[in-house]
Design a protein around this motif. Structure first.
Motif, PDB file in Angstrom:
ATOM      1  N   ALA A 163       3.467 -13.545   6.500  1.00 58.53           N
ATOM      2  CA  ALA A 163       2.757 -13.018   5.335  1.00 58.53           C
ATOM      3  C   ALA A 163       3.256 -13.719   4.088  1.00 58.53           C
ATOM      4  O   ALA A 163       4.460 -13.736   3.802  1.00 58.53           O
ATOM      5  CB  ALA A 163       2.963 -11.517   5.225  1.00 58.53           C
ATOM      6  N   GLY A 164       2.343 -14.339   3.355  1.00 59.20           N
ATOM      7  CA  GLY A 164       2.726 -15.048   2.147  1.00 59.20           C
ATOM      8  C   GLY A 164       1.655 -14.928   1.086  1.00 59.20           C
ATOM      9  O   GLY A 164       0.637 -14.256   1.261  1.00 59.20           O
ATOM     10  N   PHE A 171       3.759  -5.020   6.261  1.00 63.04           N
ATOM     11  CA  PHE A 171       3.787  -4.218   7.482  1.00 63.04           C
ATOM     12  C   PHE A 171       3.857  -5.181   8.667  1.00 63.04           C
ATOM     13  O   PHE A 171       3.168  -6.204   8.680  1.00 63.04           O
ATOM     14  CB  PHE A 171       2.526  -3.368   7.606  1.00 63.04           C
ATOM     15  CG  PHE A 171       2.439  -2.241   6.619  1.00 63.04           C
ATOM     16  CD1 PHE A 171       3.027  -1.013   6.900  1.00 63.04           C
ATOM     17  CD2 PHE A 171       1.775  -2.390   5.417  1.00 63.04           C
ATOM     18  CE1 PHE A 171       2.935   0.041   6.001  1.00 63.04           C
ATOM     19  CE2 PHE A 171       1.675  -1.349   4.514  1.00 63.04           C
ATOM     20  CZ  PHE A 171       2.262  -0.127   4.801  1.00 63.04           C
ATOM     21  N   THR A 172       4.649  -4.866   9.655  1.00 56.97           N
ATOM     22  CA  THR A 172       4.790  -5.750  10.805  1.00 56.97           C
ATOM     23  C   THR A 172       4.447  -5.018  12.090  1.00 56.97           C
ATOM     24  O   THR A 172       4.554  -3.787  12.182  1.00 56.97           O
ATOM     25  CB  THR A 172       6.224  -6.302  10.902  1.00 56.97           C
ATOM     26  OG1 THR A 172       7.147  -5.202  11.024  1.00 56.97           O
ATOM     27  CG2 THR A 172       6.571  -7.117   9.666  1.00 56.97           C
ATOM     28  N   THR A 173       4.020  -5.780  13.085  1.00 56.74           N
ATOM     29  CA  THR A 173       3.720  -5.252  14.402  1.00 56.74           C
ATOM     30  C   THR A 173       4.040  -6.325  15.431  1.00 56.74           C
ATOM     31  O   THR A 173       4.338  -7.474  15.068  1.00 56.74           O
ATOM     32  CB  THR A 173       2.241  -4.822  14.507  1.00 56.74           C
ATOM     33  OG1 THR A 173       2.021  -4.181  15.771  1.00 56.74           O
ATOM     34  CG2 THR A 173       1.310  -6.013  14.395  1.00 56.74           C
ATOM     35  N   HIS A 174       3.983  -5.978  16.677  1.00 54.86           N
ATOM     36  CA  HIS A 174       4.268  -6.935  17.748  1.00 54.86           C
ATOM     37  C   HIS A 174       3.009  -7.197  18.553  1.00 54.86           C
ATOM     38  O   HIS A 174       2.331  -6.255  18.983  1.00 54.86           O
ATOM     39  CB  HIS A 174       5.373  -6.412  18.666  1.00 54.86           C
ATOM     40  CG  HIS A 174       5.782  -7.400  19.723  1.00 54.86           C
ATOM     41  ND1 HIS A 174       6.613  -8.469  19.456  1.00 54.86           N
ATOM     42  CD2 HIS A 174       5.457  -7.488  21.040  1.00 54.86           C
ATOM     43  CE1 HIS A 174       6.793  -9.179  20.566  1.00 54.86           C
ATOM     44  NE2 HIS A 174       6.110  -8.583  21.535  1.00 54.86           N
ATOM     45  N   ARG A 211       0.569  -3.706   1.563  1.00 47.46           N
ATOM     46  CA  ARG A 211       1.919  -3.912   1.051  1.00 47.46           C
ATOM     47  C   ARG A 211       2.764  -2.670   1.344  1.00 47.46           C
ATOM     48  O   ARG A 211       2.414  -1.560   0.936  1.00 47.46           O
ATOM     49  CB  ARG A 211       1.887  -4.235  -0.440  1.00 47.46           C
ATOM     50  CG  ARG A 211       1.102  -5.529  -0.691  1.00 47.46           C
ATOM     51  CD  ARG A 211       1.052  -5.947  -2.136  1.00 47.46           C
ATOM     52  NE  ARG A 211       0.287  -7.202  -2.264  1.00 47.46           N
ATOM     53  CZ  ARG A 211       0.066  -7.834  -3.412  1.00 47.46           C
ATOM     54  NH1 ARG A 211       0.552  -7.343  -4.538  1.00 47.46           N
ATOM     55  NH2 ARG A 211      -0.624  -8.961  -3.431  1.00 47.46           N
ATOM     56  N   ASN A 212       3.844  -2.901   2.058  1.00 49.11           N
ATOM     57  CA  ASN A 212       4.696  -1.825   2.552  1.00 49.11           C
ATOM     58  C   ASN A 212       5.700  -1.428   1.468  1.00 49.11           C
ATOM     59  O   ASN A 212       6.898  -1.650   1.593  1.00 49.11           O
ATOM     60  CB  ASN A 212       5.411  -2.295   3.820  1.00 49.11           C
ATOM     61  CG  ASN A 212       6.078  -1.146   4.549  1.00 49.11           C
ATOM     62  OD1 ASN A 212       5.946   0.015   4.178  1.00 49.11           O
ATOM     63  ND2 ASN A 212       6.811  -1.472   5.600  1.00 49.11           N
ATOM     64  N   VAL A 217      -0.117   8.653  -6.095  1.00 47.52           N
ATOM     65  CA  VAL A 217      -1.536   8.951  -6.301  1.00 47.52           C
ATOM     66  C   VAL A 217      -2.310   7.738  -6.793  1.00 47.52           C
ATOM     67  O   VAL A 217      -3.436   7.471  -6.367  1.00 47.52           O
ATOM     68  CB  VAL A 217      -1.690  10.131  -7.288  1.00 47.52           C
ATOM     69  CG1 VAL A 217      -3.163  10.360  -7.610  1.00 47.52           C
ATOM     70  CG2 VAL A 217      -1.084  11.392  -6.701  1.00 47.52           C
ATOM     71  N   LEU A 218      -1.728   6.955  -7.700  1.00 49.53           N
ATOM     72  CA  LEU A 218      -2.441   5.828  -8.309  1.00 49.53           C
ATOM     73  C   LEU A 218      -2.190   4.509  -7.593  1.00 49.53           C
ATOM     74  O   LEU A 218      -2.681   3.474  -8.038  1.00 49.53           O
ATOM     75  CB  LEU A 218      -2.042   5.709  -9.792  1.00 49.53           C
ATOM     76  CG  LEU A 218      -2.383   6.911 -10.669  1.00 49.53           C
ATOM     77  CD1 LEU A 218      -1.911   6.678 -12.092  1.00 49.53           C
ATOM     78  CD2 LEU A 218      -3.877   7.193 -10.651  1.00 49.53           C
ATOM     79  N   PHE A 219      -1.433   4.523  -6.507  1.00 49.25           N
ATOM     80  CA  PHE A 219      -1.155   3.285  -5.792  1.00 49.25           C
ATOM     81  C   PHE A 219      -1.156   3.556  -4.293  1.00 49.25           C
ATOM     82  O   PHE A 219      -0.447   4.435  -3.811  1.00 49.25           O
ATOM     83  CB  PHE A 219       0.191   2.692  -6.215  1.00 49.25           C
ATOM     84  CG  PHE A 219       0.523   1.416  -5.489  1.00 49.25           C
ATOM     85  CD1 PHE A 219      -0.018   0.216  -5.897  1.00 49.25           C
ATOM     86  CD2 PHE A 219       1.364   1.430  -4.389  1.00 49.25           C
ATOM     87  CE1 PHE A 219       0.278  -0.958  -5.221  1.00 49.25           C
ATOM     88  CE2 PHE A 219       1.663   0.261  -3.709  1.00 49.25           C
ATOM     89  CZ  PHE A 219       1.117  -0.939  -4.137  1.00 49.25           C
ATOM     90  N   SER A 220      -1.936   2.777  -3.570  1.00 47.37           N
ATOM     91  CA  SER A 220      -2.000   2.896  -2.129  1.00 47.37           C
ATOM     92  C   SER A 220      -1.377   1.670  -1.493  1.00 47.37           C
ATOM     93  O   SER A 220      -1.362   0.575  -2.070  1.00 47.37           O
ATOM     94  CB  SER A 220      -3.463   3.029  -1.676  1.00 47.37           C
ATOM     95  OG  SER A 220      -3.544   2.998  -0.262  1.00 47.37           O
ATOM     96  N   SER A 221      -0.848   1.838  -0.294  1.00 44.91           N
ATOM     97  CA  SER A 221      -0.251   0.705   0.406  1.00 44.91           C
ATOM     98  C   SER A 221      -1.306  -0.269   0.921  1.00 44.91           C
ATOM     99  O   SER A 221      -0.976  -1.384   1.325  1.00 44.91           O
ATOM    100  CB  SER A 221       0.607   1.206   1.566  1.00 44.91           C
ATOM    101  OG  SER A 221      -0.161   2.025   2.437  1.00 44.91           O
ATOM    102  N   SER A 222      -2.559   0.132   0.936  1.00 48.43           N
ATOM    103  CA  SER A 222      -3.664  -0.782   1.248  1.00 48.43           C
ATOM    104  C   SER A 222      -4.709  -0.647   0.146  1.00 48.43           C
ATOM    105  O   SER A 222      -5.083   0.461  -0.216  1.00 48.43           O
ATOM    106  CB  SER A 222      -4.274  -0.460   2.615  1.00 48.43           C
ATOM    107  OG  SER A 222      -4.884   0.805   2.613  1.00 48.43           O
TER     108      SER A 222
END
Length: 232
Positions: A163-164, A171-174, A211-212, A217-222
């Motif tokens: 991610a750049g 967020f990471t997954t396998h 973004r993890n 309320v005013l900011f979501s991770s997506s």
């Protein structure tokens, strides 16, 4: 709203059919019922007289006894005005399309509950629904503006090996099939720049980034981002 008798003040010619959700129900005796119906174009008052009903008195009572706030209904009737001058639909028949099995609250003020039960928030807060419609129109206008100027809309990978394009924790997954870790993108910037290098003079993308980081309320991770690149 005065619950007195209503009269037709315009000539009634054609029957109209509307469908929507009951947002308010009130009665004036057993033979007159008033409904506020939320349709896709706004709120409409429906007036139901027993004398206008396509059926006998027993059918009229059965039909209206079964209706409640939140139900989706189809109404057939004639346009007119009450003696207070309010434009209304005078019902000849009402059909229940989908019942509402749970009570709809009058308000939903808790931000956490608004986020968890977004559909209920929409039902009790029309301003929020209007914001969703405005958002859709804004995105459509941005897309139309860029396409008219010969930008090419593209889709870049959401799952990325690295991610750049921004300074943020991903967020990471396998990925078991690939035998390695992947990250949800924090920005599509690097891929769009590669398209510019590859020969596309004008590119843009409207899509989600993830973004993890902090959540409130005013900011979501997506959230939705519009990225565009071009060279003269």
């Amino acid at each position: 709203m005065h619950m007195g008798m209503c009269v037709y003040l315009i000539e009634l010619i054609d029957i109209d059919v509307v469908a929507g959700r009951i947002s308010l129900r009130r009665s004036s005796g057993a033979k007159i019922h008033f409904y506020d119906i939320e349709t896709d174009t706004g709120k409409l008052q429906v007036v139901a007289f027993a004398r206008d009903f396509d059926g006998d008195t027993a059918d009229f009572k059965t039909t209206h006894a079964a209706l409640r706030k939140g139900d989706l209904v189809e109404v057939k009737g004639y346009p007119g005005r009450t003696n207070q001058g309010e434009i209304s639909l005078f019902s000849r028949s009402m059909e229940l399309l989908a019942p509402c099995w749970h009570d709809i609250p009058d308000a939903l003020e808790n931000p956490a509950l608004q986020s968890q039960f977004r559909h209920v928030h929409m039902l009790v807060n029309q301003d929020f629904t209007q914001r969703l419609i405005a958002r859709s129109r804004i995105i459509s206008a941005i897309r139309s503006f860029l396409v008219q100027r010969e930008f090419v809309e593209v889709e870049t990978p959401i799952l990325q090996a690295h991610a750049g394009g921004a300074s943020a924790r991903p967020f990471t997954t396998h990925a078991w099939a690939l035998g390695g870790d992947l990250s949800l993108r924090i920005a599509p910037e690097l891929y769009l720049k590669r398209l510019i290098v590859g020969g596309l003079p004008r590119v843009f993308e409207i899509g989600k980034v993830f973004r993890n980081e902090g959540l409130f309320v005013l900011f979501s991770s997506s959230f939705c981002f519009c990225f565009l690149f071009f060279f003269c």
